[in-house]
Design a protein around this motif. Structure first.
Motif, short mmCIF file in Angstrom:
data_model
loop_
_atom_site.label_atom_id
_atom_site.label_comp_id
_atom_site.label_asym_id
_atom_site.label_seq_id
_atom_site.Cartn_x
_atom_site.Cartn_y
_atom_site.Cartn_z
N TRP A 121 -2.37 4.70 -10.42
CA TRP A 121 -3.40 3.91 -9.74
C TRP A 121 -4.75 4.48 -10.14
O TRP A 121 -5.12 5.58 -9.75
CB TRP A 121 -3.17 4.00 -8.24
N CYS A 124 -8.71 5.19 -7.80
CA CYS A 124 -8.06 5.07 -6.49
C CYS A 124 -9.05 5.43 -5.38
O CYS A 124 -9.43 6.59 -5.21
CB CYS A 124 -6.84 5.99 -6.45
N ARG A 128 -13.94 1.24 -4.43
CA ARG A 128 -14.27 0.47 -3.22
C ARG A 128 -15.62 0.88 -2.65
O ARG A 128 -16.04 0.37 -1.61
CB ARG A 128 -13.18 0.64 -2.17
N TYR A 136 -14.65 -6.01 -1.78
CA TYR A 136 -13.43 -5.42 -1.21
C TYR A 136 -13.38 -5.53 0.32
O TYR A 136 -12.34 -5.86 0.89
CB TYR A 136 -13.30 -3.95 -1.64
N TYR A 142 -10.51 -5.20 2.96
CA TYR A 142 -10.11 -3.79 2.96
C TYR A 142 -11.00 -3.01 3.93
O TYR A 142 -12.18 -3.33 4.11
CB TYR A 142 -10.25 -3.19 1.57
N VAL A 154 -6.66 5.74 0.86
CA VAL A 154 -6.20 4.91 -0.25
C VAL A 154 -5.21 5.69 -1.10
O VAL A 154 -4.21 5.14 -1.59
CB VAL A 154 -7.39 4.42 -1.10
N ARG A 350 -5.25 -0.68 -12.74
CA ARG A 350 -6.15 -0.87 -11.61
C ARG A 350 -5.48 -1.80 -10.61
O ARG A 350 -5.26 -2.98 -10.89
CB ARG A 350 -7.49 -1.46 -12.05
N ASP A 352 -6.61 -2.54 -7.53
CA ASP A 352 -7.56 -3.27 -6.68
C ASP A 352 -8.21 -4.44 -7.41
O ASP A 352 -9.44 -4.56 -7.45
CB ASP A 352 -8.66 -2.31 -6.19
N GLU A 353 -7.41 -5.33 -7.98
CA GLU A 353 -7.94 -6.52 -8.61
C GLU A 353 -7.86 -7.72 -7.66
O GLU A 353 -7.07 -7.71 -6.71
CB GLU A 353 -7.18 -6.83 -9.90
#
Length: 397
Positions: A121, A124, A128, A136, A142, A154, A350, A352-353
């Motif tokens: 990840w 990470c 954000r 996000y 999030y 996270v 990644r 967090d797409e």
């Protein structure tokens, strides 16, 4: 079979724009690749069209010939954005070649050597923070990052989801809101001098100690600091973090002698080279034994060219990892490459797409227990959902 047309297609990626190249042929087959447009602030779409004029009429199944022919025209201005434009064409040709043969791309590269590829990840928690935060927290819902425990939450989530390795970037909490560090390659305060203070070093050490506590001793932990420092700063950072047993410290510097000096004078493993283009640029770094892990971007170099660089790294007893920070199709491209090289360390992902970007592919990649299963379908193992792509145009930025 001949290439007849090259079309760039852009779509909404949330905080970014997704960019794809579609190559059409006179036999009805189409090949796709993903690329970074405007990653450095300059468009490569016009370059792709310029090189495509030379590629039209060539046989895409001869992807090596197409790639080498186009790169030969760049010899007076090699590398950089020109190589990235050629790579987009090469990668779309690979998709066509696989589909025409009824084979997955990794088989065209001599693989697969493995049926599952380990992934980590990337960015990470750290991505954000900063300019992407409204996307996000607002669109995806999030939790906001306001303190160190929010950040490391996270990382704990990553372990819960089965990831065996995570990578992050420095995040500082000495202002009203936390902020992402300057990587040294985009205009920001301090990006020219590239230096670090003792206070910043202490904050980075605190962050990585918190991450180590969050993920435990058996999870690979990496820190990516890009071009943010010069030789002295990287060495100070590497020495401060030695007690945390990092899987690697990821640094970028354009001098192979300086990078070799850093590696020889610290116990922390060093990963680097993601910004290089072409095997010739990699040669002095690999011959100088400057890294423990050689990072190569298959979107910037081309998957076939990247396989050549990975083999060169293997000859120098160096592990390989693809640079793969964005994109579901880009992930599949990296996945085929990772399946076919013997010296793979781990593949970047990644997580967090924007979730809707998966709808752009008929068969997006799947994560299972920190690994991705290698596709067996022809080409990249997916078709593009053009209706969905064109229904989500890029946002005005």
């Amino acid at each position: 079979m001949k290439i007849t047309q090259a079309e760039s297609v852009h779509a909404d990626g949330g905080y970014r724009t997704c960019s794809f190249l579609k190559l059409s042929t006179d036999e009805g087959l189409a090949g796709w690749s993903e690329y970074y447009d405007s990653f450095s602030g300059a468009r490569i779409d016009p370059l792709i069209q310029d090189f495509a004029r030379h590629a039209i009429g060539m046989d895409p199944r001869q992807f090596g010939r197409v790639s080498e022919t186009l790169l030969a025209t760049t010899r007076l201005a090699a590398g950089g954005l020109a190589q990235q434009a050629v790579a987009a064409i090469e990668n779309a040709c690979l998709d066509i070649a696989g589909k025409a043969a009824g084979l997955p791309v990794h088989t065209l590269l001599g693989g697969p050597l493995r049926d599952r590829v380990p992934v980590y990840w990337t960015h990470c928690g750290s991505y954000r923070v900063g300019p992407r935060e409204p996307f996000y927290t607002g669109e995806l819902g999030y939790p906001p990052i306001r303190k160190m425990d929010d950040l490391t939450a996270v990382a704990r989530e990553a372990v819960t989801r089965g990831f065996r390795a995570v990578k992050t970037n420095p995040v500082f909490f000495d202002r009203d809101k936390p902020y992402f560090f300057s990587g040294g390659f985009r205009i920001a305060p301090g990006f020219l001098d590239r230096s670090i203070t003792e206070r910043q070093l202490a904050q980075i050490e605190e962050q990585m100690a918190a991450y180590r506590e969050a993920v435990g001793p058996d999870i690979g932990l990496m820190l990516d600091v890009s071009f943010s420092q010069r030789t002295e700063g990287y060495l100070r950072m590497a020495h401060r973090l030695e007690h945390l047993d990092l899987a690697w410290l990821e640094v970028d510097i354009n001098d192979p002698d300086a990078l070799g000096f850093i590696r020889r004078n610290c116990r922390t493993p060093i990963a680097s080279l993601e910004s290089l283009h072409g095997i010739a640029e990699y040669r002095p770094f690999l011959q100088g034994q400057t890294v423990d892990t050689c990072i190569v971007d298959p979107m910037w170099n081309g998957v076939w060219q990247s396989a050549r660089i990975a083999a060169f790294a293997d000859a120098h007893e160096t592990t390989f990892a693809p640079h793969n920070p964005v994109g579901e199709l880009g992930t599949l491209m990296s996945l085929h490459l990772s399946a076919a090289v013997p010296n793979l360390r781990i593949m970047e992902l990644r997580v967090d797409e924007a979730p809707w970007t998966r709808d752009y592919l008929t068969h997006p990649p799947e994560i299972e227990d920190g690994h991705m299963r290698v596709p067996e379908r022809p080409g990249w193992g997916t078709e593009m959902n053009e209706e969905e792509l064109r229904a989500r145009p890029p946002r005005t930025r």
